[in-house]
Design a protein around this motif. Structure first.
Motif, mmCIF file in Angstrom:
data_model
loop_
_atom_site.group_PDB
_atom_site.id
_atom_site.type_symbol
_atom_site.label_atom_id
_atom_site.label_comp_id
_atom_site.label_asym_id
_atom_site.label_seq_id
_atom_site.Cartn_x
_atom_site.Cartn_y
_atom_site.Cartn_z
ATOM 1 N N ALA A 207 0.866 -1.173 0.000
ATOM 2 C CA ALA A 207 0.000 0.000 0.000
ATOM 3 C C ALA A 207 0.907 1.228 0.000
ATOM 4 O O ALA A 207 1.679 1.408 -0.930
ATOM 5 C CB ALA A 207 -0.977 -0.050 1.164
ATOM 6 N N ASP A 208 0.876 2.052 1.053
ATOM 7 C CA ASP A 208 1.752 3.228 1.104
ATOM 8 C C ASP A 208 2.942 3.025 2.024
ATOM 9 O O ASP A 208 3.695 3.970 2.283
ATOM 10 C CB ASP A 208 0.944 4.449 1.575
ATOM 11 N N ARG A 246 9.502 7.812 -4.257
ATOM 12 C CA ARG A 246 9.552 7.440 -5.670
ATOM 13 C C ARG A 246 9.157 5.975 -5.862
ATOM 14 O O ARG A 246 8.488 5.630 -6.833
ATOM 15 C CB ARG A 246 10.949 7.696 -6.229
ATOM 16 N N CYS A 247 9.591 5.110 -4.934
ATOM 17 C CA CYS A 247 9.222 3.702 -5.035
ATOM 18 C C CYS A 247 7.716 3.522 -4.857
ATOM 19 O O CYS A 247 7.072 2.747 -5.581
ATOM 20 C CB CYS A 247 9.980 2.881 -3.988
ATOM 21 N N ALA A 248 7.142 4.229 -3.878
ATOM 22 C CA ALA A 248 5.693 4.147 -3.656
ATOM 23 C C ALA A 248 4.937 4.673 -4.870
ATOM 24 O O ALA A 248 3.922 4.096 -5.281
ATOM 25 C CB ALA A 248 5.313 4.914 -2.402
ATOM 26 N N LEU A 254 1.824 1.790 -11.364
ATOM 27 C CA LEU A 254 1.593 0.525 -12.054
ATOM 28 C C LEU A 254 0.320 -0.164 -11.565
ATOM 29 O O LEU A 254 -0.016 -1.242 -12.050
ATOM 30 C CB LEU A 254 2.793 -0.412 -11.861
ATOM 31 N N GLY A 255 -0.362 0.455 -10.593
ATOM 32 C CA GLY A 255 -1.591 -0.124 -10.064
ATOM 33 C C GLY A 255 -1.357 -1.256 -9.093
ATOM 34 O O GLY A 255 -2.248 -2.091 -8.880
ATOM 35 N N LEU A 256 -0.180 -1.305 -8.478
ATOM 36 C CA LEU A 256 0.183 -2.412 -7.593
ATOM 37 C C LEU A 256 0.052 -2.000 -6.125
ATOM 38 O O LEU A 256 0.700 -1.051 -5.674
ATOM 39 C CB LEU A 256 1.621 -2.857 -7.861
ATOM 40 N N ALA A 257 -0.779 -2.745 -5.386
ATOM 41 C CA ALA A 257 -0.887 -2.521 -3.942
ATOM 42 C C ALA A 257 0.250 -3.208 -3.204
ATOM 43 O O ALA A 257 0.534 -2.884 -2.054
ATOM 44 C CB ALA A 257 -2.230 -3.037 -3.433
#
Length: 304
Positions: A207-208, A246-248, A254-257
């Motif tokens: 998530a975040d 930047r990684c988050a 990319l729509g990845l949780a």
């Protein structure tokens, strides 16, 4: 209700279910090897998804599911599918298609939907998205021409090769022994990259939340260091705030949780990004460092 899809004994699945259990969160496991006795009844009416899942006598209405963690293997490789009769194979395929369709359209937090994982099926395409997100990417050549591969090595000195698709491969140096096998690539294009030296960094975005691991190794591919007589030392690492952001942002874009991002920190302080794994085997890092990645997954699945 949280639904975990995959093979219950696989380490990442087991760690997630353990974390859900510790937190007292309700969950159900859809064990894909038990497709014959795990009915799925799903109906889509406009934007409304109705139906239920059954497992071990428990009926789970789709409307109650608020989070899904999925780590499914190719159903064609399941032991129950090998040598099975045609009726069993049709049922297995239909079961996985129904499950995959529901995962794709289910509301709530999903780790991850198939549409979001698709970029990893083409490493060169994903590399373009990584570069657009502001990360450096090593110089890359995808070719089935041995002469071009050798010219690429001559230009960059040390070069590694790896698969183009999401199928796992061992990253190896294009040394003289490997170069002697280059005529084989005429049947299958291969990805070659300039070998970037430095410290490997694996960043898990949940998530975040960002959890990072620093890997010191004497091998090209630290995951298989022991196989080649080398070593790999994994330690928790706190990334700079800007890098974590930047990684988050990359995973979110990319729509990845859930994502495993592979980086290298060079001696001159630059970060290069190799790929974004949408179904990371995070257990390898948690087992070595005790970082609470599975607990972060459980918390994220419990959120809205």
């Amino acid at each position: 209700m949280i639904v975990v899809c995959g093979i219950a004994s696989e380490r990442p699945i087991a760690l997630v279910t353990d974390a859900l259990r510790r937190r007292g969160l309700p969950y159900a496991v859809l064990h894909q090897r038990h497709f014959t006795d795990t009915p799925i009844d799903i109906r889509v009416d406009g934007t409304d998804v109705r139906g239920h899942l059954r497992r071990d006598g428990l009926t789970v209405p789709c409307s109650d599911v608020t989070g899904i963690y999925t780590r499914l293997m190719d159903w064609r490789l399941l032991p129950e599918a090998r040598g099975a009769d045609q009726e069993t194979l049709r049922h297995c395929q239909a079961w996985h298609q129904a499950l995959g369709t529901w995962i794709e359209i289910a509301p709530g937090r999903v780790m991850n939907r198939a549409s979001a994982t698709a970029t990893n099926r083409s490493k060169p395409y994903q590399a373009q998205l990584i570069r657009r997100a502001g990360f450096r990417v090593p110089e890359t050549l995808v070719t089935d021409d041995p002469d071009r591969a050798l010219a690429f090595r001559d230009r960059h000195g040390r070069v590694v090769y790896k698969s183009i698709s999401s199928v796992r491969s061992i990253v190896r140096l294009l040394d003289d022994e490997a170069a002697a096998r280059l005529p084989r690539i005429r049947s299958c294009p291969v990805q070659f990259q300039r070998y970037v030296t430095g410290v490997n960094i694996r960043v898990h975005v949940v998530a975040d939340e960002v959890l990072a691991t620093r890997i010191e190794t004497d091998q090209v591919d630290y995951r298989y260091a022991g196989r080649y007589g080398g070593h790999a030392e994994l330690t928790p690492w706190t990334p700079p705030r800007e890098l974590a952001r930047r990684c988050a942002d990359l995973a979110g874009g990319l729509g990845l949780a859930l994502a495993g991002i592979d980086l290298v920190l060079t001696d001159d302080g630059e970060f290069y990004c190799f790929e974004v794994n949408p179904s990371p085997a995070y257990s390898f890092y948690e087992d070595h460092t005790a970082q609470p990645i599975s607990d972060a997954i459980a918390r994220a699945l419990a959120g809205r």
